[in-house]
Design an enzyme around this catalytic site. Structure first.
Site, PDB file in Angstrom:
ATOM      1  N   ASP A  49       0.821  -0.974  -0.073  1.00  0.00           N
ATOM      2  CA  ASP A  49      -0.425   0.096   0.293  1.00  0.00           C
ATOM      3  C   ASP A  49       1.177   1.490   0.023  1.00  0.00           C
ATOM      4  OD1 ASP A  49      -1.903   2.192   0.496  1.00  0.00           O
ATOM      5  OD2 ASP A  49      -2.662   0.918   2.440  1.00  0.00           O
ATOM      6  N   ASP A  87     -10.329   3.824  -1.436  1.00  0.00           N
ATOM      7  CA  ASP A  87     -10.737   2.916  -0.247  1.00  0.00           C
ATOM      8  C   ASP A  87     -12.987   2.538  -0.924  1.00  0.00           C
ATOM      9  OD1 ASP A  87      -8.567   2.667   0.445  1.00  0.00           O
ATOM     10  OD2 ASP A  87      -9.028   2.867   2.364  1.00  0.00           O
TER      11      ASP A  87
END
Ligand code: GLA
Length: 525
Positions: free
Chosen positions: A279, A341
């Protein structure tokens, strides 16, 4: 009387003292200048601390400044300091593509003995921490490490169909621990999910501890023995995944792999890890968010994973920076996040899901677009909306990574996650891209060619009222109009045959719902 006098006297004495104290406190605060650099440490409850730096500038009772460490220039804050009470707020920007510009984060607290006791709300929880004076130097990001020359990392041969499994983040976030992972592994088997293809049990952020004296990454107290946990997951016939960042810290502020890429990849391999979600997060304050720099960061870990010799699925999580779908395969990425997200609500899922159609042709065996993990069963959407989520992700050939509490799921959630016919669309080995064949107002018709002379047809209603959606059988180009073939159609959510008659088919589709058909052609002899 005496006692009254003495009480009265006492009262006056106390009042005087109190007044004196107030005056001296006020004077003390008047002399206190909070200007400077501060480090806020919040215990994560697992032996690690979340650290946030901020700079304050005080003028009278007014505070300005910025929260540092999340970008090169920090996030501006404004607030006040009065009678020992501190209040300030920032607006934290959403990650690219999140669909909202940012959210306000407020900090409140008291100032005592040169320290702040601060509290803030994070993910609906009250978080408390202590802020102490720091220095400008401490706030600076670590030195930029040289990026490698770009080259193509060989394909690792994994994920020939979109990866399927479970990830801890959507439901458990920072609360994931060893017991949760074991319980989930048990439930994935007991529920039939592993047989249906969900085999990766992925631990997201917040497993990380500090580095040891040799620089090896360790686990925090929530994960006492990662190797033993991996052995347990493997003993169930499942695979195990983990999470890190190319930056010095992860999104949740835990230790990242910055400068330790090879070492971390070796550690994961030694633990028996089968999948890495990597990430970007903390690397954003050091590197430019361009295709070239981001590719360099991901190539580094791609190479490191391959050097271990262990097959490890490589999941790139950088929210689509630099059109990752164009170069993801070159760093040996098996899947790459294309957006910010997902949230467990219709607006988020609808926006993310339908924004994927333009790039669906970049998906191919071994390399998949990842519009983020599933929210099915987390409670924020209706059953129709979750069926749309599952259908749309399957039409897109997206990874199916469940994000719910599988040890405690309802029969309805099970029926959605375990629909074998829908999963078969997702996993179709031809990996042909979905096509948007019709859009009318909020009605969207998607068609995806499948193996064995078949297609999947999705009639999606993005609107707030039920609608009728039609398509012509001959628009599916299965050759039936020539009379050479017979069509068979099945409704994959109703689990029933659909009569193929006339020129077209019309379905009533509920608000935010879907009718999903598989239509196949057999030759007439
Ligand atoms: C980012 C990712 C999420 C999750 C969190 C963990 O926001 O996009 O999927 O991994 O970090 O901190």
């Amino acid at each position: 009387m005496k006692s009254v006098t003495s009480k009265h006297f006492n009262f006056i004495t106390h009042a005087c003292c109190l007044l004196g104290l107030l005056i001296s406190t006020a004077v003390a605060y008047a002399q206190t200048d909070l200007s400077g650099y501060w480090l806020l440490k919040v215990s994560n409850g697992d032996g690690t601390y979340r650290e946030t730096y901020f700079e304050l500038k005080q003028k009278g009772e007014t505070l300005t400044g910025s929260l540092l460490g999340r970008g090169p220039n920090g996030i501006p804050l404004t607030g006040s300091f009065k009678d020992g009470q501190v209040h300030f707020a920032t607006v934290v920007a959403a990650p690219p593509g999140a669909g909202f510009s940012g959210r306000q984060v407020a900090y409140d607290g008291t100032f005592e003995n040169g320290k702040f006791l601060l509290q803030t709300m994070s993910r609906k929880e009250l978080i408390k921490g202590v802020a102490e004076r720091s220095t400008y130097e401490a706030t600076l990001p670590p030195a930029r490490l040289a990026l490698p020359e770009l080259h193509d990392v060989p394909d690792n041969g994994l994920a020939r169909t979109p990866p399927m499994g479970w990830n801890s983040w959507n439901k458990f976030a920072g609360k994931v621990d060893d017991a949760t992972v074991r319980k989930t592994a048990d439930a994935i088997v007991a529920s039939g999910m592993s047989k249906a293809g969900y085999v990766y049990i992925n631990i997201d952020d917040t497993w990380e501890g500090a580095r040891d004296a040799k620089g090896n990454i360790t686990t925090n107290t929530k994960f006492p023995d990662m190797k033993a946990l991996a052995d347990y997951v493997h003993s169930k016939g499942l695979k195990i995944g983990i999470y890190s960042s190319p930056g010095p810290e992860t999104c949740a502020g835990y230790e990242g792999s910055y400068g330790h890429e090879e070492q971390d990849a070796e550690t994961y391999a030694a633990w028996g890890i089968d999948y890495l979600k990597y990430d970007l997060c903390g690397a954003r304050r050091i590197y430019k968010q361009t295709a070239e720099e981001t590719r360099g960061l991901y190539q580094k870990m791609g190479d490191a994973l391959q050097h271990t010799g262990r097959p490890i699925v490589y999941s790139l999580c950088e929210y689509g920076v630099g059109d990752v779908w164009k170069w993801g395969p070159e760093v040996s990425g098996n899947l790459w996040r294309t957006t910010g997200d997902i949230q467990d609500n219709w607006a988020s899922m609808d926006r993310i899901g339908f924004a994927q159609l333009d790039i669906s042709a970049y998906a191919q065996p071994g390399h998949w677009n990842d519009p983020d993990m599933l929210e099915i069963g987390n409670g924020g959407m209706t059953a129709d909306e979750y069926r749309t989520h599952m259908s749309l992700w399957s039409m897109l050939a997206a990874p199916l990574i469940a994000g719910n509490d599988v040890a405690n799921m309802s029969d309805e959630t099970k029926s959605i996650l375990l629909n074998a016919d829908v999963i078969a669309i997702d996993q179709d080995p031809l990996a042909k891209p979905v096509q948007e064949v019709a859009v009318q107002d909020k009605s969207v018709t998607l068609v995806r060619p499948l193996r064995d002379n078949a297609v999947a047809v999705g009639l999606f209603n993005r609107g707030d009222h039920p609608v009728q959606i039609s398509f012509r059988w001959d628009s599916l180009h299965l050759g039936a109009v020539l009379g050479a073939k017979t069509l068979h159609a099945t409704d994959l959510w109703k689990h029933e045959e659909v009569l193929v008659a006339g020129d077209s088919y019309t379905a009533t589709v509920p608000s935010h719902g879907v009718v999903l058909l598989k239509v196949s052609a057999t030759a007439n002899n």
